[in-house]
Each structure stands twice: as structure tokens, then as C-alpha cells.
Design an enzyme around this catalytic site. Structure first.
Site, PDB file in Angstrom:
ATOM      1  N   GLN A 274       0.869  -0.958  -0.415  1.00  0.00           N
ATOM      2  CA  GLN A 274       0.109   0.356  -0.276  1.00  0.00           C
ATOM      3  C   GLN A 274       1.147   1.140   0.097  1.00  0.00           C
ATOM      4  O   GLN A 274       1.949   1.299   0.215  1.00  0.00           O
ATOM      5  CB  GLN A 274      -0.857  -0.322   1.541  1.00  0.00           C
ATOM      6  CG  GLN A 274      -1.584  -0.867   1.522  1.00  0.00           C
ATOM      7  CD  GLN A 274      -3.061  -1.213   0.188  1.00  0.00           C
ATOM      8  OE1 GLN A 274      -3.278   0.230   0.319  1.00  0.00           O
ATOM      9  NE2 GLN A 274      -3.166  -1.945  -0.106  1.00  0.00           N
TER      10      GLN A 274
ATOM     11  N   LYS B  72       0.288   8.157   5.807  1.00  0.00           N
ATOM     12  CA  LYS B  72      -0.287   7.229   5.324  1.00  0.00           C
ATOM     13  C   LYS B  72      -1.263   7.985   5.124  1.00  0.00           C
ATOM     14  O   LYS B  72      -1.471   8.950   6.122  1.00  0.00           O
ATOM     15  CB  LYS B  72      -1.040   6.374   5.999  1.00  0.00           C
ATOM     16  CG  LYS B  72      -0.480   5.288   6.015  1.00  0.00           C
ATOM     17  CD  LYS B  72      -0.587   3.819   6.707  1.00  0.00           C
ATOM     18  CE  LYS B  72       0.586   2.568   6.894  1.00  0.00           C
ATOM     19  NZ  LYS B  72      -0.830   1.429   6.840  1.00  0.00           N
TER      20      LYS B  72
ATOM     21  N   ASP C  61      -5.552   1.367   2.237  1.00  0.00           N
ATOM     22  CA  ASP C  61      -5.491   1.684   3.586  1.00  0.00           C
ATOM     23  C   ASP C  61      -5.839   2.819   3.724  1.00  0.00           C
ATOM     24  O   ASP C  61      -6.133   3.459   2.952  1.00  0.00           O
ATOM     25  CB  ASP C  61      -4.342   2.063   3.790  1.00  0.00           C
ATOM     26  CG  ASP C  61      -3.423   1.076   4.019  1.00  0.00           C
ATOM     27  OD1 ASP C  61      -3.559  -0.456   3.993  1.00  0.00           O
ATOM     28  OD2 ASP C  61      -1.862   0.344   4.606  1.00  0.00           O
TER      29      ASP C  61
ATOM     30  N   LEU D 157       3.996   6.699  14.345  1.00  0.00           N
ATOM     31  CA  LEU D 157       5.799   6.492  15.043  1.00  0.00           C
ATOM     32  C   LEU D 157       6.619   5.432  15.046  1.00  0.00           C
ATOM     33  O   LEU D 157       6.320   4.164  15.368  1.00  0.00           O
ATOM     34  CB  LEU D 157       5.882   7.145  16.454  1.00  0.00           C
ATOM     35  CG  LEU D 157       7.294   7.257  17.443  1.00  0.00           C
ATOM     36  CD1 LEU D 157       7.550   8.912  16.939  1.00  0.00           C
ATOM     37  CD2 LEU D 157       7.385   7.702  18.925  1.00  0.00           C
ATOM     38  N   TRP D 158       7.710   5.445  14.641  1.00  0.00           N
ATOM     39  CA  TRP D 158       8.567   4.320  14.220  1.00  0.00           C
ATOM     40  C   TRP D 158       9.530   4.261  15.276  1.00  0.00           C
ATOM     41  O   TRP D 158       9.850   4.512  16.357  1.00  0.00           O
ATOM     42  CB  TRP D 158       9.536   4.918  13.208  1.00  0.00           C
ATOM     43  CG  TRP D 158      10.448   3.810  12.607  1.00  0.00           C
ATOM     44  CD1 TRP D 158      11.793   2.732  12.752  1.00  0.00           C
ATOM     45  CD2 TRP D 158      10.551   3.286  11.348  1.00  0.00           C
ATOM     46  NE1 TRP D 158      11.894   2.699  11.789  1.00  0.00           N
ATOM     47  CE2 TRP D 158      11.044   1.909  11.161  1.00  0.00           C
ATOM     48  CE3 TRP D 158       9.272   3.409   9.753  1.00  0.00           C
ATOM     49  CZ2 TRP D 158      11.701   1.703   9.482  1.00  0.00           C
ATOM     50  CZ3 TRP D 158       9.492   3.039   8.788  1.00  0.00           C
ATOM     51  CH2 TRP D 158      11.054   1.946   8.914  1.00  0.00           C
ATOM     52  N   LEU D 159       9.647   2.675  15.027  1.00  0.00           N
ATOM     53  CA  LEU D 159       9.996   2.215  16.865  1.00  0.00           C
ATOM     54  C   LEU D 159      11.653   2.345  16.758  1.00  0.00           C
ATOM     55  O   LEU D 159      11.864   2.004  14.851  1.00  0.00           O
ATOM     56  CB  LEU D 159       9.845   1.106  16.724  1.00  0.00           C
ATOM     57  CG  LEU D 159       8.202   0.519  17.218  1.00  0.00           C
ATOM     58  CD1 LEU D 159       7.469  -1.179  17.164  1.00  0.00           C
ATOM     59  CD2 LEU D 159       7.498   1.038  18.524  1.00  0.00           C
TER      60      LEU D 159
ATOM     61  N   ASP E 283      -6.794  -9.001   7.785  1.00  0.00           N
ATOM     62  CA  ASP E 283      -5.448  -8.899   7.121  1.00  0.00           C
ATOM     63  C   ASP E 283      -4.158  -8.687   7.270  1.00  0.00           C
ATOM     64  O   ASP E 283      -3.435  -8.816   6.731  1.00  0.00           O
ATOM     65  CB  ASP E 283      -5.786  -7.897   5.718  1.00  0.00           C
ATOM     66  CG  ASP E 283      -4.540  -7.616   4.477  1.00  0.00           C
ATOM     67  OD1 ASP E 283      -4.419  -8.758   4.760  1.00  0.00           O
ATOM     68  OD2 ASP E 283      -3.753  -6.723   4.950  1.00  0.00           O
TER      69      ASP E 283
ATOM     70  N   ASP F 284       0.890  -1.604  11.137  1.00  0.00           N
ATOM     71  CA  ASP F 284      -0.415  -1.832  10.539  1.00  0.00           C
ATOM     72  C   ASP F 284      -2.107  -2.564  10.591  1.00  0.00           C
ATOM     73  O   ASP F 284      -2.360  -3.814  10.274  1.00  0.00           O
ATOM     74  CB  ASP F 284      -0.096  -2.498   9.187  1.00  0.00           C
ATOM     75  CG  ASP F 284       1.486  -1.918   8.531  1.00  0.00           C
ATOM     76  OD1 ASP F 284       2.193  -1.409   8.362  1.00  0.00           O
ATOM     77  OD2 ASP F 284       2.831  -2.822   8.354  1.00  0.00           O
TER      78      ASP F 284
END
Length: 409
Positions: A107, A123, A142, A223-225, A289, A309
């Protein structure tokens, strides 16, 4: 009284004493655990509304450092997060210093670097709030607002396994294009008076771009880990085949859970219970999904199943895809703490709590009323499923204690 009779009597009294003590201790432990669950629920309800405020108590730390320190093997963020509003405010407002195509996937998304070096996943909006995605439960693009709603549901359920998400408006012309990589910039176009882009992904097509309203695009940022917590990808044991006419084993084998319980990492540790928690979470949001999932690397099944996700959710409020609950009704086990939390959320509490939790978000209202109503209806189905299990096997078998004391030091 003869010696033999005395011995027998003492033995009987000893057995009664031991039985009574064990019974009382068990009841006290259970009661104490239930009381703690209730206290935790009230704490959560008291902190639902999070104001996006830039002020930080820890003035010597950036919001990114604070969020990174929250992460432990079993939680992405702790139960008490007074700095949550400041971190989310930074996610929604900090200057974008770089924009690139998203990481691998099916996506459209963009990878943004915010001031201070923090990575976030953007997104874009593809649907209006009241749009109903027809077809299979995993159909459609998405949904950015689904990511926001799923994060707050994770808070309400007390799982704390979803990365932080907040809505954000970005100006594609002034905030993104000047700092975009050539790869991302090459996917920009103008459609009518609107700036659009189609990015790079498996299903990304020039003929299906995401378009802003003029230059302003609504979206979500996740937020990115922290990089010190690398992720490991696993195939979900209840994943779908995505092939018409071809069923996965769990779709026709009634004893499938017995086979899962014999394989690592589901044969010991918390992972199977995490799978069941996730099935409940996914059923509530309508996410069919989750074919793969992530945990922290080299965890040997001890770390949490991370709720990443969640954007293929809240597509059709009228569709209750019961097969999402297969791990629950096939295994017939559930954490006591999860069961307690679900019961506290009955009678409209879930809908009200989620609506309150999302009310501060920049893109509020996040969900339409039919989606909020669907949550309460799906909760009743989950409770009924657990009752069927307890009627068949008994609560001592179905309700499983699995509590962990966590440290955020």
C-alpha cells in the site's frame, strides 16, 4: 481414642486445613487480580482525553527520546504516560526535513523524517469517513483514520502494543516536495487543481494516485519504533491464502489449534495468548488482513505481538467477519485481564471511550457513527463467543492468568 483413630483424624484435619488455605489464597489472589484490573480500567478511563500540548516535564529530553525509552519487550508505551500529548503534538507539527517512498509493502505510504531525526510513516487519506468499502473484508486502499482509531483502541483495551499514531495535515507543495527524494518526487503529479502522488509499492499505480485538497493532504503518521529494537516478521498461524477456492488449514480443520499449540513459539510463553488478544482487537476494528505479524527480534516468543499496520480496518461497519475470531473460538482460551477489560467496556462504554480518546486528534472526527456503533455490536459477539467456550469447557480452562510485571527503568 486409639492412636490409629487419632492419626486418621489428624490427617483429615490436615487435609481440610490445606484445602481451605489453598482455596482461600486462590480466591484472594483472584480477587486481588480482579481489583487491580478494575483499578487499571479506571486509570485508563481517567486519562482517555489527551491534549496535544508541546510542554514537556522532562525539559532536558526530546519527545523522541522519551518515546524511545518507553519501549520494553511487552509494551510500546507504559500505562501512565503524562508526556503522551507532547509526543503526539511533535508528531503532528514538527518540521519535515526529509521525505521518501515508504518501506516495502502493498500500500501507498511515505517515510518522513521529522526535526530531531525521528522517522514516521505517513499514510494519506483515500476515502471519505462515510465511504463503505465493499467486497472482501481486506479489500480497498489503506485507511489512514483506521490507524488513528486502532491506536486508541489499543490504549482502551490495555494492550499497549501498537506504535503511536496521530492525524496530520501536510502541505505537499511546501512541506514535502522541497525535501523529497528523487524517487518520491518522480511520483508527484497534478490532477485538476490538486497535488497528488502515487509513491512506490506493490499496488502503487500512476493511475491511482492519492490526491490532496489543493496542496493540503490529510493523513496519519505512525511513530517508527527505535532502531535498537529490530523487528522479526512471522507468518500468522491463522493467515488467509488470498486465493479463491483455496482454504487455509484453520478454515476446515476443527482441531487446528491443537496443532498450533505443539509448534514454537505457541507451545510455551505468551505468544498464543497474544494471538488471541490480537484476534479480538482485529475483529473489533474489522481487520481481516493480518497475514503476518511482527515481534522483537530473537525474542524466543517472549516479547509481544506488535500491532503494526492496522489500516485495512473500519472499511464496512455492516460486515462482521466472524472468521477473524477463529483463534479465540478454536482455542477457547483468553487472558483473564482481557476478559475483565472486555466486560468493563459493555453497554456502550467502548463506543463512548473511543470517541473521547480520538476527540483531540487533528483529523477528528476520526470515525463515522456507524463504525462506532459496530464496535459495541462486535464486542457483544466476542463476549458471547467466550461464554460458549466457558459453557463447554468451564471457566477454569478458558480463563487463563497471564500477568507480567514490567519495568520502564
Amino acid at each position: 481414642m486409639k492412636l490409629k483413630q487419632r492419626v486418621v483424624l489428624l490427617a483429615i484435619l490436615l487435609v481440610i486445613f490445606i484445602f481451605t488455605k489453598v482455596f482461600l489464597i486462590d480466591n484472594l489472589d483472584t480477587s486481588a487480580a480482579n481489583r487491580e484490573d478494575q483499578r487499571a480500567f479506571h486509570r485508563m478511563m481517567g486519562s482517555l482525553h489527551v491534549e496535544l500540548d508541546p510542554r514537556l516535564d522532562h525539559t532536558l529530553q526530546s519527545p523522541w527520546e522519551i518515546a524511545a525509552q518507553w519501549v520494553v519487550p511487552r509494551e510500546v508505551y507504559p500505562e501512565e504516560t503524562p508526556e503522551l500529548g507532547a509526543v503526539m503534538h511533535a508528531m503532528a507539527t514538527k518540521k519535515i526535513i526529509k521525505a521518501d517512498v515508504g518501506y516495502k509493502g502493498t500500500q501507498l505510504k511515505a517515510l518522513l523524517i521529522l526535526e530531531g531525526g525521528q522517522k514516521v510513516v505517513f499514510k494519506p487519506k483515500r476515502y471519505a469517513r462515510d465511504y463503505v468499502v465493499e467486497g472482501e473484508p481486506y479489500a480497498g486502499y489503506d485507511r489512514h483514520n483506521a490507524e488513528v482509531a486502532a491506536f486508541h483502541l489499543d490504549r482502551i483495551l490495555g494492550f499497549r502494543r501498537a506504535p503511536l499514531v496521530v492525524g496530520r495535515f501536510v502541505n505537499l507543495r511546501t512541506e514535502i516536495k522541497p525535501v523529497a527524494t528523487e524517487q518520491l518526487l518522480g511520483t508527484f503529479m497534478t490532477v485538476g487543481n490538486n497535488t497528488c502522488f502515487y509513491g512506490k509499492c506493490y499496488y502503487c499505480r500512476e493511475t491511482e494516485p492519492a490526491c490532496a485538497d489543493g496542496d493540503i493532504m490529510e493523513g496519519s503518521v505512525t511513530l517508527w519504533l527505535p532502531d535498537v529494537w529490530p523487528l522479526q516478521k512471522h507468518r500468522h498461524p491463522w493467515g488467509r491464502t488470498y486465493r479463491e477456492g483455496k482454504l487455509a488449514r484453520w478454515e476446515y480443520d476443527e482441531s487446528y489449534c491443537d496443532a498450533v499449540k505443539k509448534t514454537s513459539p505457541y507451545d510455551s510463553g505468551p505468544r498464543l495468548l497474544d494471538i488471541i488478544d490480537t484476534a479480538i482487537f482485529d475483529y473489533l476494528i474489522g481487520n481481516a488482513d493480518r497475514h503476518h505479524y511482527e515481534s522483537f527480534q530473537d525474542d524466543e516468543g517472549a516479547s509481544m505481538l506488535i500491532l503494526l499496520d492496522n489500516a485495512k480496518s473500519f472499511g464496512n461497519p455492516a460486515l462482521d467477519e466472524r472468521s477473524i475470531l477463529a483463534p479465540l473460538y478454536q482455542c477457547c482460551i483468553i487472558r483473564v485481564s482481557t476478559w475483565n477489560r472486555l466486560n468493563y467496556l459493555k453497554n456502550g462504554v467502548l463506543k463512548s471511550a473511543l470517541k473521547t480518546a480520538m476527540s483531540h486528534d487533528p483529523i477528528s472526527p476520526v470515525l463515522s457513527d456507524p463504525h462506532l456503533d459496530a464496535l459495541d455490536q462486535r464486542l457483544l459477539s466476542i463476549l458471547a463467543t467466550v461464554k460458549q467456550c466457558t459453557d463447554q469447557f468451564g471457566p477454569d480452562v478458558v480463563l487463563v492468568e497471564d500477568r507480567m510485571t514490567l519495568s520502564h527503568l
